[in-house]
Design a protein around this motif. Structure first.
Motif, PDB file in Angstrom:
ATOM      1  N   VAL A 478       9.173  -1.958  -5.827  1.00 30.97           N
ATOM      2  CA  VAL A 478      10.605  -1.671  -5.859  1.00 30.97           C
ATOM      3  C   VAL A 478      11.048  -0.714  -4.753  1.00 30.97           C
ATOM      4  O   VAL A 478      12.241  -0.443  -4.624  1.00 30.97           O
ATOM      5  N   GLY A 479      10.117  -0.222  -3.942  1.00 34.13           N
ATOM      6  CA  GLY A 479      10.515   0.656  -2.850  1.00 34.13           C
ATOM      7  C   GLY A 479       9.426   1.642  -2.490  1.00 34.13           C
ATOM      8  O   GLY A 479       8.413   1.773  -3.190  1.00 34.13           O
ATOM      9  N   MET A 480       9.648   2.342  -1.385  1.00 32.07           N
ATOM     10  CA  MET A 480       8.672   3.328  -0.927  1.00 32.07           C
ATOM     11  C   MET A 480       8.821   4.650  -1.659  1.00 32.07           C
ATOM     12  O   MET A 480       9.887   4.951  -2.210  1.00 32.07           O
ATOM     13  N   LEU A 481       7.739   5.428  -1.634  1.00 29.50           N
ATOM     14  CA  LEU A 481       7.726   6.758  -2.217  1.00 29.50           C
ATOM     15  C   LEU A 481       7.216   7.759  -1.184  1.00 29.50           C
ATOM     16  O   LEU A 481       6.498   7.399  -0.254  1.00 29.50           O
ATOM     17  N   ASN A 482       7.582   9.007  -1.390  1.00 30.66           N
ATOM     18  CA  ASN A 482       7.069  10.110  -0.584  1.00 30.66           C
ATOM     19  C   ASN A 482       6.355  11.120  -1.474  1.00 30.66           C
ATOM     20  O   ASN A 482       6.519  11.121  -2.707  1.00 30.66           O
ATOM     21  N   ASP A 483       5.570  11.981  -0.844  1.00 27.52           N
ATOM     22  CA  ASP A 483       4.990  13.177  -1.487  1.00 27.52           C
ATOM     23  C   ASP A 483       3.991  12.838  -2.587  1.00 27.52           C
ATOM     24  O   ASP A 483       3.882  13.535  -3.585  1.00 27.52           O
ATOM     25  N   VAL A 484       3.210  11.761  -2.392  1.00 28.65           N
ATOM     26  CA  VAL A 484       2.265  11.308  -3.418  1.00 28.65           C
ATOM     27  C   VAL A 484       0.857  11.825  -3.139  1.00 28.65           C
ATOM     28  O   VAL A 484       0.359  11.744  -2.012  1.00 28.65           O
ATOM     29  N   ALA A 485       0.215  12.342  -4.166  1.00 26.44           N
ATOM     30  CA  ALA A 485      -1.218  12.609  -4.148  1.00 26.44           C
ATOM     31  C   ALA A 485      -1.729  12.459  -5.575  1.00 26.44           C
ATOM     32  O   ALA A 485      -1.001  12.727  -6.534  1.00 26.44           O
ATOM     33  N   TYR A 486      -2.961  12.009  -5.708  1.00 28.25           N
ATOM     34  CA  TYR A 486      -3.523  11.901  -7.055  1.00 28.25           C
ATOM     35  C   TYR A 486      -4.691  12.854  -7.202  1.00 28.25           C
ATOM     36  O   TYR A 486      -5.414  13.151  -6.245  1.00 28.25           O
ATOM     37  N   GLN A 487      -4.857  13.364  -8.430  1.00 22.31           N
ATOM     38  CA  GLN A 487      -5.905  14.313  -8.749  1.00 22.31           C
ATOM     39  C   GLN A 487      -6.791  13.767  -9.853  1.00 22.31           C
ATOM     40  O   GLN A 487      -6.304  13.139 -10.798  1.00 22.31           O
ATOM     41  N   SER A 488      -8.079  14.022  -9.737  1.00 17.63           N
ATOM     42  CA  SER A 488      -9.007  13.580 -10.767  1.00 17.63           C
ATOM     43  C   SER A 488     -10.342  14.260 -10.533  1.00 17.63           C
ATOM     44  O   SER A 488     -10.470  15.120  -9.653  1.00 17.63           O
TER      45      SER A 488
END
Length: 546
Positions: A478-488
Motif C-alpha cells: 500500500v505504500g512506502m515506509l520510513n524509519d523502520v528497524a526490527y529488533q529481536s
C-alpha cells in the motif's frame, strides 16, 4: 577493516567511504594486470625451496602460499571520475609446525634466497613459541592431491575490459539517476583477482585463480524546501564472477514492489540507478512507521546480512571457544548447546548450510588456504544446531577428523586462520513466489536491501534496518515506509520463520570486507536465500526519540 567501516561500505556504497578502504598492494599501471610473473613450474620450484628448508630445520609440517593479489577500484560522482586505483601485491607466506607449535613468516622477495630466509624465520618463531605451548597442535588428516588447479568459472575477466568501458558504464548509471530526479549520485566498481599457489609437506601443489566483482552506487534525493534528503543504495550483490555479471539478462530479473527490479546472476546498474532515484524521491514523502508487531517479508539482499551476523559469525568455532573475543565478541552458540543434539536455533523451516563451492559466490574456491578440498555441510537442520565452521587444528575439539575447508588469509603476508564460509538459508521446497507471500500477509512490512545494524558481543540480541520498506495490508503493498528497524534475538527471530520462497527466488548477498582477527584481516563471503517470512517481529521507529 573495522566492522563499522564494513557497514558504511556494504550498506551505503558511498564513494567517500570506499575511498577510505585499505588498498592492499602497491600502485601499478593497468597493463601489469595482464602479465604473469611466474608460471606453475616456477612456483613449484620456489615452493619446494620452502618445504625442504622447513624440514631440514626441524619442522614436522610446513605449507607455503605464493600469492599475487590484483585490485582495481573505480570511483565516480555525477559526471566525474573521482579516482581509479590499480594495485598489485606479490609475495610468499610460510607456515610451519616445529615442537608442536605454529610459526609463520612472509617475504616479498620471491626468490630462493628470500624464501629460504623467511622459512628459517618461521621455524625459529615456532620453536620460540613452543616454550609457552601447553598442548601440541593437532592437525586433521588431509588428502595429498598432487598437482591440481582450480579457477573461478568466469566467462570474461573484468581485468581484460578497458577502464574506459567501466567508466562509461558507471557514468551512464549516474546519468540515469540524475535524469530520474536524483540530486546526487556516486557509483563504484570493485574488482579482485587472487592468484594463489599452495604447497605443503603432505604432497599437494594447488594453483588457483579467483575472481570477484562488485558494482555499487548511492543515490540521494533532496527536498531543499523542507531540508530533507533520502538515500537509496544499489540492489547489486558482490559476486564471484567476471565481467559477465555486468551484462544484464532479462531472465535474471525479478519484479519487486514499486516496479523495483531484483537481480540474480547478472546486474543492470543503469536500470537500478534509475529506479533508485525514483524510490529515493518517493521516500521523501513516505509515512513514518508505527511501532509494533509485524509480519516481516525479507528479500535476500537484506536477509543475507542478518544471516551473516546472527548465524555466520556465531557458528565460527574459534568464536564459540572464546579464542576470538576482542573483535566483535564470542558466541551464544556454545558447545553444550550443540552437544545436546536438540538446541532449537530456529523453526523447522530453517535449514542453513555452509558451502565453499556455491557457484557465483564470493567464497567459492576449490581448496582453502591450508590445502583442504572445499565442500558443503549443514549447520542448522530442521531448526536444530548440528555443526560449526572449523579448520584442521580445530575439528578434533568436535570429535571430527576432517576439516570443513574454511581457512583463509587475506594476502600472502597474513597467516591463514578460520574464516566464515558462504552460509546460506535453503529455499523452500514448494512452488511459492514473493508475490504469493505478500498475498498471505495481513499486516506486514517488506524490506529490501541492507541498512544499519547492531548486534551484541554474543551475536544474540540485535537490530536491523534496510534500504527500502513497503507496508503490506490485507495482502497488498500500500505504500512506502520510513524509519523502520526490527529488533529481536537470534533464537527468537529464527523461530519466527514460517515460510520461505522457492529456488526461483534464490539470490545472494555478499561482503568484500568482512573483518575478523587482530591484526585484522578481511575476507569475501556470500549468503544466499529466498524471500522469507517472519511472524510477530518487533518493529521500532528509528526517527522518533523518547
Amino acid at each position: 577493516m573495522r566492522r563499522r567501516d564494513f557497514v558504511q561500505i556494504a550498506g551505503l556504497g558511498m564513494a567517500g567511504a570506499a575511498l577510505s578502504i585499505p588498498m592492499i598492494g602497491n600502485a601499478v599501471p593497468v597493463q601489469r594486470f595482464l602479465e604473469s610473473p611466474l608460471d606453475v613450474a616456477q612456483k613449484k620450484q620456489l615452493a619446494d625451496v620452502a618445504l625442504n628448508a622447513a624440514k631440514a630445520n626441524g619442522a614436522t609440517y610446513a605449507d607455503v602460499r605464493i600469492g599475487r593479489y590484483l585490485n582495481q577500484y573505480v570511483f565516480t560522482r555525477e559526471t566525474r571520475v573521482q579516482n581509479i586505483v590499480n594495485t598489485e601485491s606479490f609475495g610468499v607466506g610460510i607456515r610451519v609446525i616445529a615442537n608442536g607449535t605454529w610459526g609463520f613468516a612472509s617475504t616479498n622477495e620471491v626468490n630462493p634466497a628470500g624464501i629460504q630466509k623467511a622459512t628459517m624465520q618461521a621455524v625459529s618463531i615456532a620453536k620460540a613459541n613452543s616454550k609457552f605451548q601447553t598442548d601440541p597442535v593437532k592437525l586433521a588428516p588431509v588428502q595429498s592431491y598432487g598437482e591440481v588447479s582450480w579457477k573461478s568459472p568466469i566467462e570474461k575477466s573484468a581485468f581484460e575490459v578497458p577502464v574506459s568501458e567501466k567508466v562509461d558504464l558507471l557514468l551512464a548509471a549516474n546519468a540515469a539517476a540524475m535524469d530520474a530526479g536524483a540530486s546526487f549520485v556516486n557509483s563504484n566498481l570493485f574488482m579482485v583477482n587472487e592468484q594463489k599457489y599452495f604447497a605443503s609437506t603432505e604432497g599437494s601443489y594447488i594453483d588457483q585463480d579467483v575472481h570477484r566483482i562488485w558494482p555499487t552506487f548511492n543515490v540521494n534525493a533532496v527536498n531543499r524546501a523542507e531540508g530533507k534528503f533520502k538515500s537509496r543504495s544499489a540492489m547489486s550483490a558482490p559476486m564471484g564472477m567476471g565481467w559477465e555479471y555486468m551484462l544484464p539478462k532479462e531472465s535474471d530479473k525479478l519484479e519487486g514492489p514499486g516496479g523495483m527490479k531484483l537481480y540474480k546472476n547478472s546486474y543492470d546498474i543503469v536500470e537500478d540507478a534509475k529506479t533508485a532515484a525514483l524510490q529515493a524521491k518517493e521516500m521523501l514523502d513516505a509515512k513514518s512507521v508505527d511501532p509494533g508487531k509485524y509480519t516481516m517479508v525479507l528479500e535476500p539482499n537484506h536477509l543475507g546480512l542478518t544471516i551473516h551476523e546472527s548465524v555466520g559469525h556465531p557458528l565460527e568455532l574459534d568464536r564459540v571457544l572464546g579464542y576470538e573475543a576482542n573483535y566483535a565478541g564470542t558466541s551464544f552458540a556454545t558447545l553444550d548447546k550443540w552437544k545436546s543434539g536438540d538446541f532449537n536455533y530456529g523453526s523447522k523451516e530453517v535449514n542453513i548450510f555452509a558451502d565453499k563451492l556455491q557457484p557465483g559466490s564470493l567464497g567459492a574456491v576449490g581448496y582453502d588456504d591450508e590445502g583442504v578440498k572445499t565442500k558443503r555441510w549443514d549447520l542448522i537442520k530442521d531448526g536444530i544446531l548440528v555443526n560449526y565452521e572449523a579448520i584442521r587444528d580445530q575439528v578434533h575439539i568436535l570429535g571430527q577428523n576432517e576439516s570443513h575447508g574454511c581457512c583463509y588469509a587475506q594476502t600472502w603476508q597474513d597467516v591463514q586462520f578460520q574464516r566464515m564460509p558462504n552460509v546460506s538459508l535453503a529455499p523452500g521446497k514448494e512452488k511459492y513466489s514473493s508475490a504469493d507471500m505478500i498475498k498471505d500477509v495481513e499486516k506486514g512490512i517488506y524490506i529490501a536491501g541492507r541498512g544499519s545494524y547492531s548486534i551484541d558481543q554474543q551475536r544474540y540480541n540485535f537490530q536491523f534496518g534496510g534500504t527500502v520498506f513497503y507496508e503490506i495490508k490485507n495482502g497488498e503493498i500500500v505504500g512506502m515506509l520510513n524509519d523502520v528497524a526490527y529488533q529481536s534475538n537470534t533464537q527468537e527471530f529464527w523461530n519466527s520463520c514460517v515460510k520461505i520462497c522457492d529456488e526461483n527466488d534464490y539470490r545472494m548477498f555478499g561482503s568484500f570486507f568482512d573483518g575478523k582477527g587482530q591484526p585484522s584481516q578481511v575476507s569475501a563471503v556470500s549468503h544466499g536465500s529466498s524471500t522469507t517470512r517472519f511472524d510477530g517481529v518487533n518493529v521500532i521507529n528509528t526517527g522518533r526519540t523518547i
